[in-house]
Design a protein around this motif. Structure first.
Motif, PDB file in Angstrom:
ATOM      1  N   SER A 228       0.801  -1.218   0.000  1.00 54.78           N
ATOM      2  CA  SER A 228       0.000   0.000   0.000  1.00 54.78           C
ATOM      3  C   SER A 228       0.840   1.277   0.000  1.00 54.78           C
ATOM      4  CB  SER A 228      -0.937   0.007   1.214  1.00 54.78           C
ATOM      5  OG  SER A 228      -0.186  -0.044   2.416  1.00 54.78           O
ATOM      6  N   ASP A 229       2.043   1.239   0.570  1.00 56.87           N
ATOM      7  CA  ASP A 229       2.835   2.458   0.730  1.00 56.87           C
ATOM      8  C   ASP A 229       3.808   2.629  -0.439  1.00 56.87           C
ATOM      9  OD1 ASP A 229       4.494   4.556   1.543  1.00 56.87           O
ATOM     10  OD2 ASP A 229       4.350   4.001   3.651  1.00 56.87           O
ATOM     11  N   SER A 230       3.564   3.621  -1.259  1.00 54.67           N
ATOM     12  CA  SER A 230       4.384   3.817  -2.458  1.00 54.67           C
ATOM     13  C   SER A 230       5.833   4.181  -2.117  1.00 54.67           C
ATOM     14  CB  SER A 230       3.769   4.915  -3.338  1.00 54.67           C
ATOM     15  OG  SER A 230       3.623   6.113  -2.597  1.00 54.67           O
ATOM     16  N   ALA A 231       6.117   4.536  -0.864  1.00 54.99           N
ATOM     17  CA  ALA A 231       7.486   4.864  -0.462  1.00 54.99           C
ATOM     18  C   ALA A 231       8.303   3.614  -0.104  1.00 54.99           C
ATOM     19  CB  ALA A 231       7.467   5.821   0.725  1.00 54.99           C
ATOM     20  N   SER A 232       7.665   2.448  -0.034  1.00 54.15           N
ATOM     21  CA  SER A 232       8.407   1.214   0.276  1.00 54.15           C
ATOM     22  C   SER A 232       9.439   0.961  -0.808  1.00 54.15           C
ATOM     23  CB  SER A 232       7.454   0.025   0.388  1.00 54.15           C
ATOM     24  OG  SER A 232       6.655   0.140   1.537  1.00 54.15           O
ATOM     25  N   ASN A 233      10.619   0.474  -0.411  1.00 53.23           N
ATOM     26  CA  ASN A 233      11.704   0.367  -1.381  1.00 53.23           C
ATOM     27  C   ASN A 233      12.494  -0.931  -1.323  1.00 53.23           C
ATOM     28  OD1 ASN A 233      13.150   0.681   0.977  1.00 53.23           O
ATOM     29  ND2 ASN A 233      13.758   2.788   0.557  1.00 53.23           N
ATOM     30  N   TYR A 234      12.076  -1.867  -0.468  1.00 52.90           N
ATOM     31  CA  TYR A 234      12.794  -3.142  -0.371  1.00 52.90           C
ATOM     32  C   TYR A 234      11.770  -4.244  -0.186  1.00 52.90           C
ATOM     33  CZ  TYR A 234      15.840  -6.777   1.607  1.00 52.90           C
ATOM     34  OH  TYR A 234      16.490  -7.946   1.861  1.00 52.90           O
ATOM     35  N   PHE A 235      11.883  -5.303  -1.034  1.00 52.46           N
ATOM     36  CA  PHE A 235      10.852  -6.331  -1.063  1.00 52.46           C
ATOM     37  C   PHE A 235      11.507  -7.719  -1.047  1.00 52.46           C
ATOM     38  CE2 PHE A 235       7.727  -3.139  -1.981  1.00 52.46           C
ATOM     39  CZ  PHE A 235       8.426  -2.194  -2.710  1.00 52.46           C
ATOM     40  N   PRO A 236      11.619  -8.317   0.129  1.00 47.84           N
ATOM     41  CA  PRO A 236      12.221  -9.653   0.233  1.00 47.84           C
ATOM     42  C   PRO A 236      11.165 -10.754   0.184  1.00 47.84           C
ATOM     43  CG  PRO A 236      12.018  -8.687   2.411  1.00 47.84           C
ATOM     44  CD  PRO A 236      11.438  -7.684   1.439  1.00 47.84           C
ATOM     45  N   TRP A 237      11.615 -11.946  -0.200  1.00 49.35           N
ATOM     46  CA  TRP A 237      10.785 -13.153  -0.144  1.00 49.35           C
ATOM     47  C   TRP A 237      11.485 -14.156   0.763  1.00 49.35           C
ATOM     48  CZ3 TRP A 237       6.019 -14.113  -2.271  1.00 49.35           C
ATOM     49  CH2 TRP A 237       5.544 -13.174  -3.204  1.00 49.35           C
ATOM     50  N   TYR A 238      10.700 -14.748   1.676  1.00 51.02           N
ATOM     51  CA  TYR A 238      11.230 -15.723   2.615  1.00 51.02           C
ATOM     52  C   TYR A 238      10.548 -17.070   2.413  1.00 51.02           C
ATOM     53  CZ  TYR A 238      13.681 -12.143   5.291  1.00 51.02           C
ATOM     54  OH  TYR A 238      14.537 -11.150   5.685  1.00 51.02           O
ATOM     55  N   LYS A 239      11.322 -18.125   2.642  1.00 50.00           N
ATOM     56  CA  LYS A 239      10.812 -19.493   2.582  1.00 50.00           C
ATOM     57  C   LYS A 239      10.893 -20.075   3.992  1.00 50.00           C
ATOM     58  CE  LYS A 239      11.942 -24.012   0.510  1.00 50.00           C
ATOM     59  NZ  LYS A 239      12.917 -24.732  -0.368  1.00 50.00           N
ATOM     60  N   GLN A 240       9.801 -20.687   4.449  1.00 53.29           N
ATOM     61  CA  GLN A 240       9.791 -21.281   5.771  1.00 53.29           C
ATOM     62  C   GLN A 240       9.445 -22.757   5.675  1.00 53.29           C
ATOM     63  OE1 GLN A 240       6.883 -19.822   8.625  1.00 53.29           O
ATOM     64  NE2 GLN A 240       8.243 -20.284  10.334  1.00 53.29           N
ATOM     65  N   GLU A 241      10.380 -23.583   6.053  1.00 55.35           N
ATOM     66  CA  GLU A 241      10.138 -25.025   6.099  1.00 55.35           C
ATOM     67  C   GLU A 241       9.580 -25.388   7.474  1.00 55.35           C
ATOM     68  OE1 GLU A 241      13.941 -26.581   4.988  1.00 55.35           O
ATOM     69  OE2 GLU A 241      13.558 -26.271   2.854  1.00 55.35           O
ATOM     70  N   LEU A 242       8.934 -26.518   7.546  1.00 54.21           N
ATOM     71  CA  LEU A 242       8.225 -26.929   8.746  1.00 54.21           C
ATOM     72  C   LEU A 242       9.152 -26.948   9.956  1.00 54.21           C
ATOM     73  CD1 LEU A 242       5.321 -27.762   9.393  1.00 54.21           C
ATOM     74  CD2 LEU A 242       6.054 -30.142   9.217  1.00 54.21           C
ATOM     75  N   GLY A 243       8.750 -26.243  11.010  1.00 53.22           N
ATOM     76  CA  GLY A 243       9.518 -26.262  12.247  1.00 53.22           C
ATOM     77  C   GLY A 243      10.752 -25.385  12.264  1.00 53.22           C
ATOM     78  N   LYS A 244      10.905 -24.560  11.215  1.00 52.92           N
ATOM     79  CA  LYS A 244      12.090 -23.703  11.138  1.00 52.92           C
ATOM     80  C   LYS A 244      11.706 -22.238  11.019  1.00 52.92           C
ATOM     81  CE  LYS A 244      15.031 -27.211   8.979  1.00 52.92           C
ATOM     82  NZ  LYS A 244      15.941 -27.514   7.844  1.00 52.92           N
ATOM     83  N   GLY A 245      12.699 -21.387  11.185  1.00 54.14           N
ATOM     84  CA  GLY A 245      12.463 -19.974  10.966  1.00 54.14           C
ATOM     85  C   GLY A 245      12.526 -19.641   9.477  1.00 54.14           C
TER      86      GLY A 245
END
Lengths: 114, 112
Positions: free
Chosen positions: A26-43
């Motif tokens: 929603s915020d047009s000022a956002s400038n960093y977009f990460p993607w995370y993968k979470q496996e079962l039981g992990k961070g």
């Protein structure tokens, strides 16, 4: 403040097919977009990220695209493998009211069927 | 390097009890974070510390307090636990606040 919406919530594909997960922010000022993968039981673990001065980034079978005008970004996984099965989260940071606050989407559970 | 470590891994509390979740990182990161993860809601920021000696509220700070003990350690305290605080808690760290965050393995907390 920033709000991140992620779709779909679950995704099932056959091994070898492609998978696409989409997020809007929603915020047009956002400038960093990460993607995370979470496996079962992990961070969660970072798999790819993109900054607002770039439209696309690729790392082997994974790619991310960013459309700043429409305020959406997508994760593309090609030639999916069973080990890609996990929960994937998009996130955004750097909005106008931000000082270090990463806002996550709700997550997508990806199942890759052998 | 151990990365980000969290203790304990599991905890069961009764309503009204207090406890402290511990987090430590060995990557010499400046910023540290506490998140909670609930089904269908992703990860929500509770508190963060942009640098040693500073802390700030995130999206859901009510019912929690934090202490940035030193550059390595960032603890989360529940003074009077409530069933609504049943969740999985993750600690994370990053070099600066718009870089990759490294997450710990999580603490699964149940409040009865």
């Amino acid at each position: 403040g920033e709000n991140v919406e992620q779709h779909p919530s679950t995704l099932s594909v056959q091994e070898g097919d492609s998978a696409v997960i989409k997020c809007t922010y929603s915020d047009s000022a956002s400038n960093y977009f990460p993607w995370y993968k979470q496996e079962l039981g992990k961070g969660p673990q970072l798999i790819i990220d993109i900054r607002s001065n770039v439209g696309e980034k690729k790392d082997q079978r994974i790619a991310v695209t960013l459309n700043k005008t429409a305020k959406h970004f997508s994760l593309h996984i090609t030639e999916t493998q069973p080990e890609d099965s996990a929960v994937y989260f998009c996130a955004a940071i750097g909005g106008s009211s931000n000082t270090g606050k990463l806002i996550f989407g709700q997550g997508t559970t990806l199942q890759v069927k052998p | 390097n151990a990365g980000v470590t969290q203790t304990p891994k599991f905890q069961v509390l009764k309503t009204g009890q207090s406890m402290t979740l511990q987090c430590a990182q060995d990557m010499n990161h400046n910023s540290m974070y506490w998140y909670r993860q609930d089904p269908g809601m992703g990860l929500r920021l509770i508190y963060y510390s942009a640098s040693e000696g500073t802390t700030d509220k995130g999206e859901v700070p009510n019912g929690y307090n934090v202490s940035r003990l030193n550059k390595r350690e960032f603890s989360l305290r529940l003074e009077s636990a409530a069933p609504s605080q049943t969740s999985v808690y993750f600690c994370a760290s990053s070099e600066i606040d718009d870089n990759e965050q490294f997450f710990g393995p999580g603490t699964r907390l149940t409040v009865l």
